[in-house]
Design a protein around this motif. Sequence first.
Motif, mmCIF file in Angstrom:
data_model
loop_
_atom_site.group_PDB
_atom_site.id
_atom_site.type_symbol
_atom_site.label_atom_id
_atom_site.label_comp_id
_atom_site.label_asym_id
_atom_site.label_seq_id
_atom_site.Cartn_x
_atom_site.Cartn_y
_atom_site.Cartn_z
ATOM 1 N N ILE A 232 -24.076 -45.032 0.093
ATOM 2 C CA ILE A 232 -24.339 -43.823 -0.687
ATOM 3 C C ILE A 232 -23.916 -42.551 0.045
ATOM 4 C CG2 ILE A 232 -26.719 -43.481 0.097
ATOM 5 C CD1 ILE A 232 -25.280 -42.959 -3.464
ATOM 6 N N LYS A 233 -24.041 -42.525 1.350
ATOM 7 C CA LYS A 233 -23.642 -41.317 2.082
ATOM 8 C C LYS A 233 -22.162 -41.016 1.863
ATOM 9 C CE LYS A 233 -23.464 -39.217 6.662
ATOM 10 N NZ LYS A 233 -23.733 -39.391 8.123
ATOM 11 N N GLN A 234 -21.325 -42.039 1.952
ATOM 12 C CA GLN A 234 -19.891 -41.839 1.754
ATOM 13 C C GLN A 234 -19.585 -41.448 0.310
ATOM 14 O OE1 GLN A 234 -17.523 -41.904 4.278
ATOM 15 N NE2 GLN A 234 -16.375 -40.900 2.631
ATOM 16 N N THR A 235 -20.329 -42.035 -0.629
ATOM 17 C CA THR A 235 -20.131 -41.688 -2.042
ATOM 18 C C THR A 235 -20.425 -40.207 -2.278
ATOM 19 O OG1 THR A 235 -20.684 -43.932 -2.762
ATOM 20 C CG2 THR A 235 -20.890 -42.160 -4.400
ATOM 21 N N ILE A 236 -21.516 -39.723 -1.714
ATOM 22 C CA ILE A 236 -21.873 -38.312 -1.866
ATOM 23 C C ILE A 236 -20.794 -37.425 -1.239
ATOM 24 C CG2 ILE A 236 -23.559 -36.523 -1.291
ATOM 25 C CD1 ILE A 236 -25.679 -38.777 -1.210
ATOM 26 N N ALA A 237 -20.377 -37.789 -0.024
ATOM 27 C CA ALA A 237 -19.343 -37.007 0.661
ATOM 28 C C ALA A 237 -18.054 -36.963 -0.152
ATOM 29 C CB ALA A 237 -19.088 -37.594 2.050
ATOM 30 N N THR B 114 -30.462 -36.359 2.582
ATOM 31 C CA THR B 114 -29.475 -35.576 3.303
ATOM 32 C C THR B 114 -29.499 -34.160 2.740
ATOM 33 O OG1 THR B 114 -27.163 -35.518 4.040
ATOM 34 C CG2 THR B 114 -27.546 -36.118 1.743
ATOM 35 N N ASP B 115 -28.742 -33.281 3.346
ATOM 36 C CA ASP B 115 -28.595 -31.955 2.746
ATOM 37 C C ASP B 115 -27.175 -31.448 2.954
ATOM 38 O OD1 ASP B 115 -28.377 -30.728 5.256
ATOM 39 O OD2 ASP B 115 -30.402 -29.950 5.253
ATOM 40 N N ILE B 116 -26.875 -30.369 2.263
ATOM 41 C CA ILE B 116 -25.542 -29.770 2.320
ATOM 42 C C ILE B 116 -25.553 -28.682 3.380
ATOM 43 C CG2 ILE B 116 -23.796 -28.489 1.030
ATOM 44 C CD1 ILE B 116 -24.965 -29.829 -1.526
ATOM 45 N N ARG B 117 -24.640 -28.769 4.308
ATOM 46 C CA ARG B 117 -24.588 -27.813 5.411
ATOM 47 C C ARG B 117 -24.212 -26.411 4.902
ATOM 48 N NH1 ARG B 117 -24.017 -28.850 10.764
ATOM 49 N NH2 ARG B 117 -23.385 -31.012 10.339
ATOM 50 N N ASP B 118 -24.949 -25.402 5.385
ATOM 51 C CA ASP B 118 -24.663 -23.998 5.034
ATOM 52 C C ASP B 118 -24.469 -23.841 3.526
ATOM 53 O OD1 ASP B 118 -24.702 -23.343 7.767
ATOM 54 O OD2 ASP B 118 -22.592 -23.871 7.968
ATOM 55 N N ARG C 168 -32.179 -33.578 -6.778
ATOM 56 C CA ARG C 168 -31.738 -32.565 -5.806
ATOM 57 C C ARG C 168 -32.674 -31.371 -5.861
ATOM 58 N NH1 ARG C 168 -28.719 -28.045 -6.167
ATOM 59 N NH2 ARG C 168 -28.023 -28.491 -8.302
ATOM 60 N N TYR C 169 -33.035 -30.870 -4.690
ATOM 61 C CA TYR C 169 -33.859 -29.665 -4.601
ATOM 62 C C TYR C 169 -33.110 -28.685 -3.718
ATOM 63 C CZ TYR C 169 -38.085 -26.851 -4.721
ATOM 64 O OH TYR C 169 -38.985 -25.830 -4.949
ATOM 65 N N ASN D 227 -24.774 -32.534 5.986
ATOM 66 C CA ASN D 227 -25.321 -32.284 7.313
ATOM 67 C C ASN D 227 -25.701 -33.628 7.925
ATOM 68 O OD1 ASN D 227 -26.733 -31.473 9.566
ATOM 69 N ND2 ASN D 227 -27.814 -29.832 8.526
ATOM 70 N N ASP D 228 -24.844 -34.150 8.793
ATOM 71 C CA ASP D 228 -25.076 -35.480 9.375
ATOM 72 C C ASP D 228 -26.393 -35.550 10.135
ATOM 73 O OD1 ASP D 228 -22.742 -36.564 8.364
ATOM 74 O OD2 ASP D 228 -21.559 -36.000 10.122
ATOM 75 N N GLU D 229 -26.786 -34.445 10.759
ATOM 76 C CA GLU D 229 -28.005 -34.445 11.552
ATOM 77 C C GLU D 229 -29.251 -34.638 10.699
ATOM 78 O OE1 GLU D 229 -27.952 -30.781 13.637
ATOM 79 O OE2 GLU D 229 -26.207 -31.305 14.877
ATOM 80 N N LYS D 230 -29.153 -34.330 9.417
ATOM 81 C CA LYS D 230 -30.312 -34.458 8.534
ATOM 82 C C LYS D 230 -30.165 -35.598 7.534
ATOM 83 C CE LYS D 230 -31.848 -29.665 8.919
ATOM 84 N NZ LYS D 230 -32.262 -28.431 8.212
#
Length: 305
Positions: free
Chosen positions: A184-189, A84-88, A166-167, A203-206
Motif C-alpha cells: 500500500i505504501k508504494q501504491t499511495i506514492a 503515513t502522512d504527506i511531507r510539507d 484521510r485527515y 513522509n517515510d519517517e512517519k
Amino acid sequence: MLRGKYDFDDFLTAPIPNNYATTKVRDRTIYRPNKKLKVYHRFLNTVLFDCLPINETVTYAYRKGVNPHEAVKPHAHSRAFFQTDIRDFFSSIGREIVRERLLTSGPSIPILDLTAHLERILDFTTVNGILPIGFSTSPPISNACLIDFDNDLQAYCNDADLIYTRYSDDIIISAQSREKLQEIKQTIADLLAKHFSGKMVLNDEKSKLTTIGRKIKILGLVVLPSGEVAVDMELKKHIEVLIHYSIQDEDIFLKQAKEPDRKAGLNKLSGYINYINAADPDYLEKLRRKYGTAVIDSFLHRSAQ
C-alpha cells in the motif's frame, strides 16, 4: 455581503503583503492575516472554496461538525493498520495546482466571472507560489485539490477490501490482515506522483504498519481490541498534568509543556483541549467537572482570542 464596509476596488487592488505578518514556530513559517485580509478570506471561503467538491466519504479534516473520531471509527474493527502522512503538506500545494482545481471544478463554483478574477484570487490565497499555513483559505483548498487522489485511492482500496480515510495530511488505511497492506505504501506514492508530478511525497519517517495486539494509536486516539475508539490515556494524563500546573506552578507547567514561555504553553494546552472537544466531548465534560467550566472553556476558546 460585507454591507459596504469594504470596497470591491480595494479587494481588486489592495497590496496583499501589507495585510499579513509572519512568525516562526519551530521550523515553520506561520502567516497571520490582519483583520481586513481575514474578512476577504472568509468571503472567498463562503462564495468559492467551501463550494468546491471534495470526497466526503474519505476526508474528514477542515469540515464543520466533523472530528478526528469520525476519521478513525471506520477502522475500528480492522486488524492491521498503515499510517503515513504527506511531507510539507500545504507547501506542496502550489499556485498551479490551485489554479487547475478552480478551473476544472465547473458547475460547483457559483461565480460566473471567475476567470476574470482568477489571478487575484490566487494572489489572496498563495504566498511565494504555495498555500501558506495560517490562512483560513488553505484548509478547504487543500481538500479540494486532493479530490482526484482521494477518489483513485478509495477506488483501489474498495477493490482490495481495504478501508481508507484521510485527515488533512494523515493517511490511514486498514485491513483484516497485515499481508493486504504490504504494497500500500508504494501504491499511495504512485498515486501522489500521478496526480502531483512529484510535488507531493510521503513522509517515510512517519510511515508505519501495525497490527492489533499492539497499541494502535491514530490521530491521538486509540483503537482497542474490542473495536472501541478512545482518546489515548497517556494524552489524557498529560493534559490533566498541564491543566493542574498551569494553575498551580508556572515553572513546572513550562517544563511539562516543553515550551519557552507561558503564552506558548497555554497555546499548546488550548490546542489539546480543542482536540479533546472534537474527539471526545464526554471526556471534555469530565474535565469541566474536575477543573471548572470557566477554566476549561478559557482554554477551549483561547484560539479565538
